[in-house]
Design a protein around this motif. Sequence first.
Motif, PDB file in Angstrom:
ATOM      1  N   ALA A  48       0.836  -1.208   0.000  1.00  0.00           N
ATOM      2  CA  ALA A  48       0.000   0.000   0.000  1.00  0.00           C
ATOM      3  C   ALA A  48       0.867   1.253   0.000  1.00  0.00           C
ATOM      4  CB  ALA A  48      -0.929  -0.004   1.217  1.00  0.00           C
ATOM      5  N   PHE A  49       1.929   1.247   0.820  1.00  0.00           N
ATOM      6  CA  PHE A  49       2.841   2.401   0.850  1.00  0.00           C
ATOM      7  C   PHE A  49       3.549   2.560  -0.489  1.00  0.00           C
ATOM      8  CE2 PHE A  49       6.968   4.375   1.778  1.00  0.00           C
ATOM      9  CZ  PHE A  49       6.531   5.544   2.374  1.00  0.00           C
ATOM     10  N   ARG A  50       3.966   1.440  -1.095  1.00  0.00           N
ATOM     11  CA  ARG A  50       4.626   1.501  -2.405  1.00  0.00           C
ATOM     12  C   ARG A  50       3.699   2.082  -3.465  1.00  0.00           C
ATOM     13  NH1 ARG A  50       4.324  -3.948  -5.132  1.00  0.00           N
ATOM     14  NH2 ARG A  50       2.196  -3.110  -5.154  1.00  0.00           N
ATOM     15  N   ASP A  51       2.425   1.676  -3.439  1.00  0.00           N
ATOM     16  CA  ASP A  51       1.483   2.131  -4.459  1.00  0.00           C
ATOM     17  C   ASP A  51       1.216   3.622  -4.374  1.00  0.00           C
ATOM     18  OD1 ASP A  51       1.306  -0.445  -5.383  1.00  0.00           O
ATOM     19  OD2 ASP A  51      -0.544  -0.926  -4.277  1.00  0.00           O
ATOM     20  N   THR A  52       1.267   4.169  -3.183  1.00  0.00           N
ATOM     21  CA  THR A  52       0.974   5.597  -3.017  1.00  0.00           C
ATOM     22  C   THR A  52       2.223   6.472  -2.995  1.00  0.00           C
ATOM     23  OG1 THR A  52       0.920   5.277  -0.614  1.00  0.00           O
ATOM     24  CG2 THR A  52      -1.171   5.151  -1.793  1.00  0.00           C
ATOM     25  N   ASN A  53       3.400   5.865  -2.725  1.00  0.00           N
ATOM     26  CA  ASN A  53       4.652   6.647  -2.633  1.00  0.00           C
ATOM     27  C   ASN A  53       5.804   5.848  -3.273  1.00  0.00           C
ATOM     28  OD1 ASN A  53       3.735   8.837  -0.450  1.00  0.00           O
ATOM     29  ND2 ASN A  53       3.064   6.835   0.276  1.00  0.00           N
ATOM     30  N   PHE A  54       5.709   5.603  -4.565  1.00  0.00           N
ATOM     31  CA  PHE A  54       6.653   4.697  -5.198  1.00  0.00           C
ATOM     32  C   PHE A  54       8.104   5.166  -5.063  1.00  0.00           C
ATOM     33  CE2 PHE A  54       9.183   2.915  -8.600  1.00  0.00           C
ATOM     34  CZ  PHE A  54       8.817   1.572  -8.572  1.00  0.00           C
ATOM     35  N   VAL A  55       8.371   6.417  -5.413  1.00  0.00           N
ATOM     36  CA  VAL A  55       9.747   6.923  -5.379  1.00  0.00           C
ATOM     37  C   VAL A  55      10.284   6.905  -3.949  1.00  0.00           C
ATOM     38  CG1 VAL A  55      11.234   8.915  -5.790  1.00  0.00           C
ATOM     39  CG2 VAL A  55       9.448   8.333  -7.448  1.00  0.00           C
ATOM     40  N   LEU A  56       9.474   7.396  -3.001  1.00  0.00           N
ATOM     41  CA  LEU A  56       9.907   7.406  -1.603  1.00  0.00           C
ATOM     42  C   LEU A  56      10.125   5.985  -1.094  1.00  0.00           C
ATOM     43  CD1 LEU A  56      10.484   8.962   0.980  1.00  0.00           C
ATOM     44  CD2 LEU A  56       8.022   8.898   1.504  1.00  0.00           C
ATOM     45  N   ALA A  57       9.236   5.073  -1.467  1.00  0.00           N
ATOM     46  CA  ALA A  57       9.382   3.673  -1.050  1.00  0.00           C
ATOM     47  C   ALA A  57      10.678   3.089  -1.593  1.00  0.00           C
ATOM     48  CB  ALA A  57       8.191   2.850  -1.535  1.00  0.00           C
ATOM     49  N   ALA A  58      10.998   3.399  -2.849  1.00  0.00           N
ATOM     50  CA  ALA A  58      12.226   2.892  -3.457  1.00  0.00           C
ATOM     51  C   ALA A  58      13.454   3.449  -2.743  1.00  0.00           C
ATOM     52  CB  ALA A  58      12.268   3.256  -4.941  1.00  0.00           C
ATOM     53  N   LEU A  59      13.432   4.751  -2.426  1.00  0.00           N
ATOM     54  CA  LEU A  59      14.576   5.379  -1.759  1.00  0.00           C
ATOM     55  C   LEU A  59      14.764   4.823  -0.344  1.00  0.00           C
ATOM     56  CD1 LEU A  59      14.113   9.103  -2.879  1.00  0.00           C
ATOM     57  CD2 LEU A  59      15.826   7.463  -3.700  1.00  0.00           C
ATOM     58  N   ILE A  60      13.657   4.651   0.382  1.00  0.00           N
ATOM     59  CA  ILE A  60      13.742   4.086   1.739  1.00  0.00           C
ATOM     60  C   ILE A  60      14.257   2.657   1.685  1.00  0.00           C
ATOM     61  CG2 ILE A  60      12.400   3.335   3.743  1.00  0.00           C
ATOM     62  CD1 ILE A  60      10.579   5.740   3.294  1.00  0.00           C
ATOM     63  N   PHE A  61      13.743   1.881   0.736  1.00  0.00           N
ATOM     64  CA  PHE A  61      14.181   0.493   0.595  1.00  0.00           C
ATOM     65  C   PHE A  61      15.677   0.424   0.332  1.00  0.00           C
ATOM     66  CE2 PHE A  61      15.349  -2.910  -2.350  1.00  0.00           C
ATOM     67  CZ  PHE A  61      15.109  -4.008  -1.544  1.00  0.00           C
ATOM     68  N   ILE A  62      16.165   1.220  -0.602  1.00  0.00           N
ATOM     69  CA  ILE A  62      17.593   1.213  -0.942  1.00  0.00           C
ATOM     70  C   ILE A  62      18.427   1.617   0.271  1.00  0.00           C
ATOM     71  CG2 ILE A  62      19.379   2.354  -2.337  1.00  0.00           C
ATOM     72  CD1 ILE A  62      17.305   2.486  -4.608  1.00  0.00           C
ATOM     73  N   ALA A  63      17.973   2.648   0.997  1.00  0.00           N
ATOM     74  CA  ALA A  63      18.718   3.116   2.174  1.00  0.00           C
ATOM     75  C   ALA A  63      18.783   2.028   3.246  1.00  0.00           C
ATOM     76  CB  ALA A  63      18.056   4.374   2.737  1.00  0.00           C
ATOM     77  N   VAL A  64      17.651   1.354   3.495  1.00  0.00           N
ATOM     78  CA  VAL A  64      17.634   0.288   4.497  1.00  0.00           C
ATOM     79  C   VAL A  64      18.536  -0.863   4.064  1.00  0.00           C
ATOM     80  CG1 VAL A  64      16.188  -1.469   5.594  1.00  0.00           C
ATOM     81  CG2 VAL A  64      15.348   0.879   5.379  1.00  0.00           C
ATOM     82  N   TYR A  65      18.486  -1.209   2.798  1.00  0.00           N
ATOM     83  CA  TYR A  65      19.317  -2.305   2.283  1.00  0.00           C
ATOM     84  C   TYR A  65      20.805  -1.966   2.446  1.00  0.00           C
ATOM     85  CZ  TYR A  65      20.154  -6.398  -0.715  1.00  0.00           C
ATOM     86  OH  TYR A  65      20.535  -7.618  -1.202  1.00  0.00           O
ATOM     87  N   ILE A  66      21.175  -0.712   2.153  1.00  0.00           N
ATOM     88  CA  ILE A  66      22.573  -0.279   2.307  1.00  0.00           C
ATOM     89  C   ILE A  66      23.020  -0.450   3.756  1.00  0.00           C
ATOM     90  CG2 ILE A  66      24.113   1.730   2.282  1.00  0.00           C
ATOM     91  CD1 ILE A  66      22.562   2.725  -0.174  1.00  0.00           C
ATOM     92  N   VAL A  67      22.178  -0.045   4.695  1.00  0.00           N
ATOM     93  CA  VAL A  67      22.509  -0.158   6.118  1.00  0.00           C
ATOM     94  C   VAL A  67      22.679  -1.623   6.505  1.00  0.00           C
ATOM     95  CG1 VAL A  67      21.645   0.197   8.455  1.00  0.00           C
ATOM     96  CG2 VAL A  67      21.424   2.018   6.761  1.00  0.00           C
ATOM     97  N   ILE A  68      21.784  -2.489   6.026  1.00  0.00           N
ATOM     98  CA  ILE A  68      21.867  -3.914   6.344  1.00  0.00           C
ATOM     99  C   ILE A  68      23.197  -4.490   5.870  1.00  0.00           C
ATOM    100  CG2 ILE A  68      20.936  -6.193   5.768  1.00  0.00           C
ATOM    101  CD1 ILE A  68      18.150  -4.941   5.759  1.00  0.00           C
ATOM    102  N   VAL A  69      23.587  -4.157   4.655  1.00  0.00           N
ATOM    103  CA  VAL A  69      24.840  -4.693   4.110  1.00  0.00           C
ATOM    104  C   VAL A  69      26.048  -4.037   4.762  1.00  0.00           C
ATOM    105  CG1 VAL A  69      26.248  -4.940   2.024  1.00  0.00           C
ATOM    106  CG2 VAL A  69      23.779  -5.299   1.905  1.00  0.00           C
ATOM    107  N   ALA A  70      26.010  -2.713   4.911  1.00  0.00           N
ATOM    108  CA  ALA A  70      27.165  -1.989   5.450  1.00  0.00           C
ATOM    109  C   ALA A  70      27.519  -2.435   6.855  1.00  0.00           C
ATOM    110  CB  ALA A  70      26.886  -0.480   5.433  1.00  0.00           C
ATOM    111  N   PHE A  71      26.500  -2.773   7.643  1.00  0.00           N
ATOM    112  CA  PHE A  71      26.750  -3.194   9.025  1.00  0.00           C
ATOM    113  C   PHE A  71      26.602  -4.698   9.209  1.00  0.00           C
ATOM    114  CE2 PHE A  71      25.728   1.308   9.411  1.00  0.00           C
ATOM    115  CZ  PHE A  71      26.745   1.743  10.254  1.00  0.00           C
TER     116      PHE A  71
END
Length: 240
Positions: A48-71
Motif C-alpha cells: 500500500a505504501f509503495r502504491d501511493t509513494n513509489f519513489v519514496l518507497a524505493a529510496l527508503i528500501f535502498i537506504a535500508v538495504y545499504i545499512v543492512i549490508v554496510a553493518f
Amino acid sequence: MSENTTKTSAKRLLPLLVILAVAVIGAFTLRDHLNFEALSENREALTAFRDTNFVLAALIFIAVYIVIVAFSLPGATIATLTGGFLFGVFPGALFNITAATIGAMIIFLAAKWGLGEKLAAKMDGSDGAVKRIKDGIDENQWSMLFLIRLVPAVPFFVANLIPALVGVSLWRFAVSTFLGIIPGGVVYTSVGAGLGEVFDRGETPNLGIIFEPHILLPILGLCALAALPVLLKTLSKKKA
C-alpha cells in the motif's frame, strides 16, 4: 610508536570497530525481526505504501538495504526478496544490486582505511610465500575479484574484506562487486517477485534455488570463465 601515531591508528580503526559492534548487536536484536514471517505479516502495508509513494518507497528500501549490508546485519536475503516482491524483477534487481554494492563499498573502505593499507604495504615489503601470494593476487585481481563474488560458498562479508586487506582499488572493487553479484541478485529477486503466490499458498520460498542445477551450473560456468585468465597465466609461466 609515538602517541600521535597511536591516536591516528585508533581513529583509522574506529569505523571498522563501529561496523563490527553494530553487526554483533544486530545479530542478537534483529534476527527475529528481519525474516520471512515479518515480510509476510507486513506485506499489505508495504504494498500500500509503495502504491501511493513509489519513489519514496524505493529510496527508503535502498537506504535500508545499504545499512543492512554496510553493518552486516541479518536480513540481507529477506531484503533481496523484498526488493523483488515490491518492485518486480526490474527495477527490483537494480535496486538490490545497487544497494548491496554501496553497502559493500562502505565495509571495504572501513577495512581498507583501518587495516588494509598497512597490511598491503607490509605484504609488499615482505619476502617469501607471503610476497608471492600478494603478487599472485595483484597479477590476477579482476579474475580473483569476480571469482569470490560468483562462488556461492564465499560469504558476502568475507568477499568484502579480502580485497580491502590486499590493496585492491575502490574502482575495481565496486565494478567487480556490481557485476559479480548480478547472477545471484537476479535469481533471488525473481524469487521475491513471486512471493505473492507463495504467501497465498501459506508456503515459504525456496531459498536454496541457487544451488539447483539449472541455476548453479551457469554460475559455475561464469566462475570457470573468470578463472581462465589465471589458469592461462599459470600455464604460460610453467612453459617459460
